[in-house]
Write a protein that holds these residues in place. Sequence first.
Motif, mmCIF file in Angstrom:
data_model
loop_
_atom_site.group_PDB
_atom_site.id
_atom_site.type_symbol
_atom_site.label_atom_id
_atom_site.label_comp_id
_atom_site.label_asym_id
_atom_site.label_seq_id
_atom_site.Cartn_x
_atom_site.Cartn_y
_atom_site.Cartn_z
ATOM 1 N N ILE A 69 59.771 66.077 40.629
ATOM 2 C CA ILE A 69 59.645 66.643 41.973
ATOM 3 C C ILE A 69 58.646 65.844 42.796
ATOM 4 O O ILE A 69 58.884 65.526 43.971
ATOM 5 C CB ILE A 69 59.227 68.123 41.875
ATOM 6 C CG1 ILE A 69 60.346 68.942 41.224
ATOM 7 C CG2 ILE A 69 58.899 68.684 43.254
ATOM 8 C CD1 ILE A 69 59.965 70.382 40.951
ATOM 9 N N ILE A 70 57.523 65.503 42.178
ATOM 10 C CA ILE A 70 56.490 64.740 42.906
ATOM 11 C C ILE A 70 57.015 63.353 43.269
ATOM 12 O O ILE A 70 56.809 62.873 44.399
ATOM 13 C CB ILE A 70 55.204 64.652 42.064
ATOM 14 C CG1 ILE A 70 54.567 66.038 41.919
ATOM 15 C CG2 ILE A 70 54.212 63.689 42.703
ATOM 16 C CD1 ILE A 70 53.344 66.053 41.034
ATOM 17 N N SER A 75 58.257 59.597 47.187
ATOM 18 C CA SER A 75 59.113 58.454 47.490
ATOM 19 C C SER A 75 59.634 58.510 48.918
ATOM 20 O O SER A 75 59.767 57.472 49.585
ATOM 21 C CB SER A 75 60.283 58.413 46.503
ATOM 22 O OG SER A 75 61.157 57.369 46.818
ATOM 23 N N GLY A 76 59.901 59.706 49.403
ATOM 24 C CA GLY A 76 60.385 59.839 50.776
ATOM 25 C C GLY A 76 59.328 59.523 51.814
ATOM 26 O O GLY A 76 59.657 59.300 52.991
ATOM 27 N N LEU A 77 58.039 59.497 51.413
ATOM 28 C CA LEU A 77 56.960 59.191 52.358
ATOM 29 C C LEU A 77 56.789 57.692 52.579
ATOM 30 O O LEU A 77 56.106 57.289 53.521
ATOM 31 C CB LEU A 77 55.634 59.777 51.840
ATOM 32 C CG LEU A 77 55.603 61.304 51.641
ATOM 33 C CD1 LEU A 77 54.248 61.725 51.082
ATOM 34 C CD2 LEU A 77 55.882 62.031 52.958
ATOM 35 N N VAL A 78 57.389 56.884 51.707
ATOM 36 C CA VAL A 78 57.262 55.429 51.839
ATOM 37 C C VAL A 78 58.393 54.924 52.722
ATOM 38 O O VAL A 78 59.566 55.019 52.346
ATOM 39 C CB VAL A 78 57.311 54.745 50.460
ATOM 40 C CG1 VAL A 78 57.172 53.233 50.610
ATOM 41 C CG2 VAL A 78 56.229 55.290 49.550
ATOM 42 N N LEU A 91 60.175 50.140 42.132
ATOM 43 C CA LEU A 91 58.997 49.318 41.873
ATOM 44 C C LEU A 91 57.817 49.747 42.735
ATOM 45 O O LEU A 91 56.663 49.741 42.289
ATOM 46 C CB LEU A 91 59.326 47.848 42.123
ATOM 47 C CG LEU A 91 60.358 47.221 41.166
ATOM 48 C CD1 LEU A 91 60.672 45.790 41.587
ATOM 49 C CD2 LEU A 91 59.846 47.259 39.735
ATOM 50 N N VAL A 92 58.111 50.132 43.977
ATOM 51 C CA VAL A 92 57.032 50.604 44.862
ATOM 52 C C VAL A 92 56.428 51.887 44.308
ATOM 53 O O VAL A 92 55.202 52.073 44.316
ATOM 54 C CB VAL A 92 57.568 50.808 46.290
ATOM 55 C CG1 VAL A 92 56.523 51.493 47.168
ATOM 56 C CG2 VAL A 92 57.955 49.466 46.905
#
Length: 490
Positions: A69-70, A75-78, A91-92
């Motif tokens: 979940i985290i 991931s959506g914030l990048v 990779l990010v």
Amino acid sequence: MALSWLLLILLALAVIGYFSGRSRALASAGGNARELHSLPSYYGYNVALTTLLPALGVLIVWLLMQPMIIDNTVSGLVPDQAIPEGSDRGLVMSEVRRVANGLDGAVASEAMTEAQAQNPDADIEALTAALKDAGQVLTQDITQPILMAAQKYRSMTSNGSVAMQVVVLALALLGAAFAYVRTHKEFRARNVVEQGILALLLLAASIAILTTVGIVLSMFFETLNFFQLHSWKDFFFGSTWAPNFRGGSELSILPLLWGTLYISVIALLVAVPIGLFAAVYLSEYASTVTRSVAKPLLEILAGIPTIVYGLFALLTVGPALVSMFGNGGALGVGWMASSNAVLTAGLVMGIMLIPFVSSLSDDIINAVPQSIRDGSLGLGATKSETVRQVVLPAALPGIVGAILLAASRAVGETMIVVMAAGAIAKFSGNPFEAMTTITTRIVSQLTGDTDFASPETLVAFALGLTLFIITLGLNIFALYIVRKYREQYE
């Protein structure tokens, strides 16, 4: 609170629940255990299990779900613009987790304060220097989006851990209170505890089944992706294995399947006679003392790691075969140019399978009723005639099943063929030539820098699924034979 402390607290609550439940049950019966429906210990077990099991179940599920979940949230914030060229979001996210762990380590070592770690406007260069001074490992430069994502990752992880501890402890206390209140002399504690144990056994069986299903599904979906990029006709009916990561690959399983079956047949030709004869000797002829010594020594072979067998093939068996069949060898035939050959791998794999065949066959022969032997001897047959004409035919279905199980083990072997069989995929009947197998190619295709969007990498999953189906079929066939004919001799 560390996870170990949380587990210790749950265990302590379960122990307290056991003694309190037992005491309450005895108190409700005026101290007379005969008036209780169940033994006093069952009442304690009921409270302990009700305290421990639901809390542990929630804890395990939480630990599995929270990272996913985290990761999805962070991931959506990048933004896409923050992903460097040649990289991807996975990779990010690895770097985000590494920075988050670095911040945790720096705060724990007092290299920086919590306020500095949470500051979204922190100086990137100063922060990077502080992390490196604290001994934290960074694989690439920190950018502002990665820093903010790492800070969000830390915040969500910390809040999730606190919430997990509160929920788990509250559930444990509620479970303990619920079971404690229900405890009285008329309560059927034994039935409840046995049903709980039955549920645990069912869960254990389900985990094994679900794990198998998960493995199959993971390979199945990647195999579908492979067949969207590469022709299934070439895979199943082609004649050439020539992967090329630059394009134009020919990826046929048939040459690999031929090498796999060829090496497996040679291994079985070595393992089956030796293993079966050893089983007959140990079960029918050996004395008790000899059997007690020889059987453990034989089964030591089963505990040797396959990498050791590979080294044995590479350093001993292969050079010995070359010295016999190679140019200038003892026989002077010049058949074998290199120690990497089908014969080398087959011989060593056969040695590895000897205890597998002998142990299973020995158990099956010993399962033949003694009355059958006595009847044969009573009719005048000799010991050898009894073994050949009575015992072995009676045990034959089980022996065939053991051989098929050994065959499935040979088909799936990896390390021996990696080190002893070579890496050439071709159709050939010469056992002195190098060939390769399905498992060897799976290792090769997934080794090094791989692109999981290319058919040259995805083919490993198609090979794995095909190999799984082959070994599963052999196992099912072996179990079918054993079960179909077993009752005839009981």
